[in-house]
Motif scaffolding. Structure first.
Motif, PDB file in Angstrom:
ATOM      1  N   TRP A   1    -110.396 -53.514  56.879  1.00 52.95           N
ATOM      2  CA  TRP A   1    -109.062 -53.924  56.411  1.00 52.95           C
ATOM      3  C   TRP A   1    -108.111 -54.011  57.598  1.00 52.95           C
ATOM      4  CZ3 TRP A   1    -104.720 -50.412  55.890  1.00 52.95           C
ATOM      5  CH2 TRP A   1    -103.633 -50.934  55.178  1.00 52.95           C
ATOM      6  N   ILE A   2    -108.189 -53.022  58.493  1.00 58.81           N
ATOM      7  CA  ILE A   2    -107.347 -53.024  59.693  1.00 58.81           C
ATOM      8  C   ILE A   2    -107.699 -54.209  60.596  1.00 58.81           C
ATOM      9  CG2 ILE A   2    -106.828 -51.765  61.832  1.00 58.81           C
ATOM     10  CD1 ILE A   2    -107.053 -49.162  60.098  1.00 58.81           C
ATOM     11  N   ALA A   3    -108.973 -54.544  60.708  1.00 63.13           N
ATOM     12  CA  ALA A   3    -109.378 -55.697  61.517  1.00 63.13           C
ATOM     13  C   ALA A   3    -108.725 -56.979  60.997  1.00 63.13           C
ATOM     14  CB  ALA A   3    -110.903 -55.827  61.528  1.00 63.13           C
ATOM     15  N   ASP A   4    -108.623 -57.114  59.679  1.00 67.52           N
ATOM     16  CA  ASP A   4    -107.934 -58.279  59.107  1.00 67.52           C
ATOM     17  C   ASP A   4    -106.464 -58.263  59.502  1.00 67.52           C
ATOM     18  OD1 ASP A   4    -107.689 -60.608  57.241  1.00 67.52           O
ATOM     19  OD2 ASP A   4    -106.391 -59.193  56.177  1.00 67.52           O
ATOM     20  N   ILE A   5    -105.843 -57.095  59.450  1.00 68.19           N
ATOM     21  CA  ILE A   5    -104.431 -56.967  59.853  1.00 68.19           C
ATOM     22  C   ILE A   5    -104.275 -57.316  61.327  1.00 68.19           C
ATOM     23  CG2 ILE A   5    -102.569 -55.289  60.227  1.00 68.19           C
ATOM     24  CD1 ILE A   5    -103.594 -53.904  57.605  1.00 68.19           C
ATOM     25  N   LEU A   6    -105.189 -56.829  62.161  1.00 65.68           N
ATOM     26  CA  LEU A   6    -105.118 -57.132  63.599  1.00 65.68           C
ATOM     27  C   LEU A   6    -105.220 -58.634  63.858  1.00 65.68           C
ATOM     28  CD1 LEU A   6    -107.193 -54.191  65.095  1.00 65.68           C
ATOM     29  CD2 LEU A   6    -104.749 -54.643  65.439  1.00 65.68           C
ATOM     30  N   GLY A   7    -105.966 -59.335  63.027  1.00 68.71           N
ATOM     31  CA  GLY A   7    -106.075 -60.788  63.151  1.00 68.71           C
ATOM     32  C   GLY A   7    -104.766 -61.502  62.869  1.00 68.71           C
ATOM     33  N   ARG A   8    -103.832 -60.810  62.220  1.00 66.87           N
ATOM     34  CA  ARG A   8    -102.524 -61.374  61.882  1.00 66.87           C
ATOM     35  C   ARG A   8    -101.411 -60.725  62.697  1.00 66.87           C
ATOM     36  NH1 ARG A   8    -103.058 -63.148  56.043  1.00 66.87           N
ATOM     37  NH2 ARG A   8    -105.268 -62.947  55.634  1.00 66.87           N
ATOM     38  N   SER A   9    -101.807 -59.938  63.677  1.00 71.69           N
ATOM     39  CA  SER A   9    -100.854 -59.199  64.502  1.00 71.69           C
ATOM     40  C   SER A   9    -100.925 -59.691  65.936  1.00 71.69           C
ATOM     41  CB  SER A   9    -101.188 -57.699  64.459  1.00 71.69           C
ATOM     42  OG  SER A   9    -101.116 -57.212  63.133  1.00 71.69           O
ATOM     43  N   ILE A  10     -99.927 -59.287  66.714  1.00 74.45           N
ATOM     44  CA  ILE A  10     -99.934 -59.626  68.133  1.00 74.45           C
ATOM     45  C   ILE A  10     -99.811 -58.339  68.945  1.00 74.45           C
ATOM     46  CG2 ILE A  10     -98.955 -61.932  67.771  1.00 74.45           C
ATOM     47  CD1 ILE A  10     -96.285 -60.747  68.854  1.00 74.45           C
ATOM     48  N   THR A  11    -100.340 -58.395  70.139  1.00 77.01           N
ATOM     49  CA  THR A  11    -100.179 -57.270  71.054  1.00 77.01           C
ATOM     50  C   THR A  11     -98.710 -57.169  71.423  1.00 77.01           C
ATOM     51  OG1 THR A  11    -102.410 -57.592  71.923  1.00 77.01           O
ATOM     52  CG2 THR A  11    -100.878 -56.308  73.276  1.00 77.01           C
ATOM     53  N   LEU A  12     -98.167 -55.985  71.264  1.00 75.73           N
ATOM     54  CA  LEU A  12     -96.761 -55.776  71.580  1.00 75.73           C
ATOM     55  C   LEU A  12     -96.542 -55.848  73.083  1.00 75.73           C
ATOM     56  CD1 LEU A  12     -93.975 -55.008  70.380  1.00 75.73           C
ATOM     57  CD2 LEU A  12     -94.582 -52.630  70.843  1.00 75.73           C
ATOM     58  N   ASP A  13     -95.503 -56.577  73.485  1.00 77.56           N
ATOM     59  CA  ASP A  13     -95.130 -56.631  74.897  1.00 77.56           C
ATOM     60  C   ASP A  13     -93.607 -56.712  75.008  1.00 77.56           C
ATOM     61  OD1 ASP A  13     -94.439 -59.319  74.386  1.00 77.56           O
ATOM     62  OD2 ASP A  13     -96.267 -60.090  75.281  1.00 77.56           O
ATOM     63  N   ARG A  14     -93.116 -56.612  76.220  1.00 81.04           N
ATOM     64  CA  ARG A  14     -91.664 -56.611  76.436  1.00 81.04           C
ATOM     65  C   ARG A  14     -91.012 -57.927  76.009  1.00 81.04           C
ATOM     66  NH1 ARG A  14     -89.148 -52.327  78.447  1.00 81.04           N
ATOM     67  NH2 ARG A  14     -90.456 -50.720  79.369  1.00 81.04           N
ATOM     68  N   ALA A  15     -91.705 -59.029  76.161  1.00 83.67           N
ATOM     69  CA  ALA A  15     -91.139 -60.313  75.754  1.00 83.67           C
ATOM     70  C   ALA A  15     -90.897 -60.334  74.243  1.00 83.67           C
ATOM     71  CB  ALA A  15     -92.063 -61.456  76.170  1.00 83.67           C
ATOM     72  N   TRP A  16     -91.857 -59.820  73.466  1.00 86.21           N
ATOM     73  CA  TRP A  16     -91.667 -59.781  72.015  1.00 86.21           C
ATOM     74  C   TRP A  16     -90.492 -58.874  71.663  1.00 86.21           C
ATOM     75  CZ3 TRP A  16     -91.247 -56.770  67.759  1.00 86.21           C
ATOM     76  CH2 TRP A  16     -91.317 -57.417  66.532  1.00 86.21           C
ATOM     77  N   ILE A  17     -90.416 -57.722  72.314  1.00 84.44           N
ATOM     78  CA  ILE A  17     -89.320 -56.786  72.053  1.00 84.44           C
ATOM     79  C   ILE A  17     -87.976 -57.444  72.365  1.00 84.44           C
ATOM     80  CG2 ILE A  17     -88.266 -54.591  72.728  1.00 84.44           C
ATOM     81  CD1 ILE A  17     -91.142 -53.540  73.230  1.00 84.44           C
ATOM     82  N   SER A  18     -87.896 -58.157  73.470  1.00 87.86           N
ATOM     83  CA  SER A  18     -86.643 -58.825  73.851  1.00 87.86           C
ATOM     84  C   SER A  18     -86.206 -59.843  72.802  1.00 87.86           C
ATOM     85  CB  SER A  18     -86.795 -59.517  75.201  1.00 87.86           C
ATOM     86  OG  SER A  18     -86.945 -58.554  76.216  1.00 87.86           O
ATOM     87  N   ALA A  19     -87.161 -60.557  72.226  1.00 86.31           N
ATOM     88  CA  ALA A  19     -86.841 -61.589  71.243  1.00 86.31           C
ATOM     89  C   ALA A  19     -86.591 -61.012  69.848  1.00 86.31           C
ATOM     90  CB  ALA A  19     -87.975 -62.607  71.184  1.00 86.31           C
ATOM     91  N   TYR A  20     -87.050 -59.808  69.602  1.00 87.43           N
ATOM     92  CA  TYR A  20     -86.936 -59.157  68.292  1.00 87.43           C
ATOM     93  C   TYR A  20     -85.477 -58.814  67.982  1.00 87.43           C
ATOM     94  CZ  TYR A  20     -87.373 -55.302  64.904  1.00 87.43           C
ATOM     95  OH  TYR A  20     -87.237 -54.463  63.830  1.00 87.43           O
ATOM     96  N   GLU A  21     -85.060 -59.085  66.776  1.00 91.12           N
ATOM     97  CA  GLU A  21     -83.698 -58.769  66.347  1.00 91.12           C
ATOM     98  C   GLU A  21     -83.705 -57.527  65.484  1.00 91.12           C
ATOM     99  OE1 GLU A  21     -81.061 -61.817  65.050  1.00 91.12           O
ATOM    100  OE2 GLU A  21     -82.199 -63.352  66.136  1.00 91.12           O
ATOM    101  N   GLU A  22     -83.239 -56.442  66.066  1.00 92.55           N
ATOM    102  CA  GLU A  22     -83.135 -55.185  65.339  1.00 92.55           C
ATOM    103  C   GLU A  22     -81.903 -55.236  64.436  1.00 92.55           C
ATOM    104  OE1 GLU A  22     -82.196 -50.555  66.458  1.00 92.55           O
ATOM    105  OE2 GLU A  22     -83.310 -51.743  67.925  1.00 92.55           O
ATOM    106  N   ALA A  23     -82.079 -54.806  63.193  1.00 93.80           N
ATOM    107  CA  ALA A  23     -80.958 -54.780  62.240  1.00 93.80           C
ATOM    108  C   ALA A  23     -79.948 -53.717  62.633  1.00 93.80           C
ATOM    109  CB  ALA A  23     -81.486 -54.518  60.831  1.00 93.80           C
ATOM    110  N   LYS A  24     -78.728 -53.976  62.333  1.00 94.43           N
ATOM    111  CA  LYS A  24     -77.659 -53.006  62.600  1.00 94.43           C
ATOM    112  C   LYS A  24     -77.439 -52.173  61.345  1.00 94.43           C
ATOM    113  CE  LYS A  24     -76.967 -54.778  66.614  1.00 94.43           C
ATOM    114  NZ  LYS A  24     -78.089 -54.581  67.461  1.00 94.43           N
ATOM    115  N   ILE A  25     -78.395 -51.281  61.094  1.00 98.29           N
ATOM    116  CA  ILE A  25     -78.335 -50.446  59.895  1.00 98.29           C
ATOM    117  C   ILE A  25     -78.406 -48.979  60.297  1.00 98.29           C
ATOM    118  CG2 ILE A  25     -79.352 -52.143  58.350  1.00 98.29           C
ATOM    119  CD1 ILE A  25     -82.015 -50.642  58.681  1.00 98.29           C
ATOM    120  N   ARG A  26     -77.974 -48.161  59.389  1.00 98.27           N
ATOM    121  CA  ARG A  26     -78.088 -46.719  59.591  1.00 98.27           C
ATOM    122  C   ARG A  26     -79.057 -46.191  58.574  1.00 98.27           C
ATOM    123  NH1 ARG A  26     -72.546 -43.690  60.286  1.00 98.27           N
ATOM    124  NH2 ARG A  26     -74.077 -42.048  60.135  1.00 98.27           N
ATOM    125  N   LEU A  27     -80.107 -45.537  59.065  1.00 98.71           N
ATOM    126  CA  LEU A  27     -81.078 -44.920  58.141  1.00 98.71           C
ATOM    127  C   LEU A  27     -80.991 -43.419  58.251  1.00 98.71           C
ATOM    128  CD1 LEU A  27     -84.233 -47.138  58.554  1.00 98.71           C
ATOM    129  CD2 LEU A  27     -82.563 -47.164  56.740  1.00 98.71           C
TER     130      LEU A  27
END
Length: 166
Positions: free
Chosen positions: A140-166
């Motif tokens: 099941w995890i292998a299927d998820i990995l097939g739909r995932s990407i390796t995390l890198d700094r470029a992805w983090i830079s492009a990612y929009e973090e919500a301005k929420i308080r949890l």
């Protein structure tokens, strides 16, 4: 079976995660989102430690992702960090691992967050599972990995973090 009901002043769920990472020959952790990242120590025998996190609604924190990348770097060749970038509705909270010839699973309501370990009302169980069930989970995890990407700094830079308080 061990039941973790939180909040728990003993921090037993957090201790269970620490023990899992510290003893595992192989471990997979999936969390719908990541607000914090603990630098989990890996067993010297560990051959694979894989973290997969979600990105829905911008709930995952950039700093937690940066910390997870530092953990990956410190455990180069063993630790892997992915983001379920191509999955909408990514919501698992699961840790599955193998230690020697025994397989385990923690599953429940907790994301990988300090709040889940310390103050949220959460319910989780830890159980031993068969090799066949562990294999089912890793497929099941292998299927998820097939739909995932390796995390890198470029992805983090492009990612929009919500301005929420949890």
């Amino acid at each position: 079976m061990t039941l973790y009901l939180h909040p728990d002043p003993q921090g037993s769920l957090a201790a269970a995660y620490v023990e899992a990472f510290k003893t595992a020959d192989e471990i997979y952790a999936l969390s719908a989102y990541l607000r914090d990242w603990k630098d989990f120590e890996l067993a010297s025998e560990c051959e694979n430690a894989t973290l997969i996190v979600g990105k829905d609604f911008g709930i995952t924190c950039k700093q937690a992702l940066i910390d997870a990348l530092a953990w990956r770097q410190a455990n180069q060749g063993i630790a892997h960090v992915y983001v379920a970038a191509n999955i909408d509705g990514f919501h698992p909270k699961i840790v599955a691992w193998r230690c020697d010839d025994t397989c385990y699973l923690i599953v429940g309501s907790s994301n990988l967050t300090v709040a889940a370990f310390e103050s949220n009302y959460e319910a989780n169980i830890r159980i031993k599972i068969s090799e066949a069930k562990y294999q089912q989970i890793t497929e099941w995890i292998a299927d998820i990995l097939g739909r995932s990407i390796t995390l890198d700094r470029a992805w983090i830079s492009a990612y929009e973090e919500a301005k929420i308080r949890l």
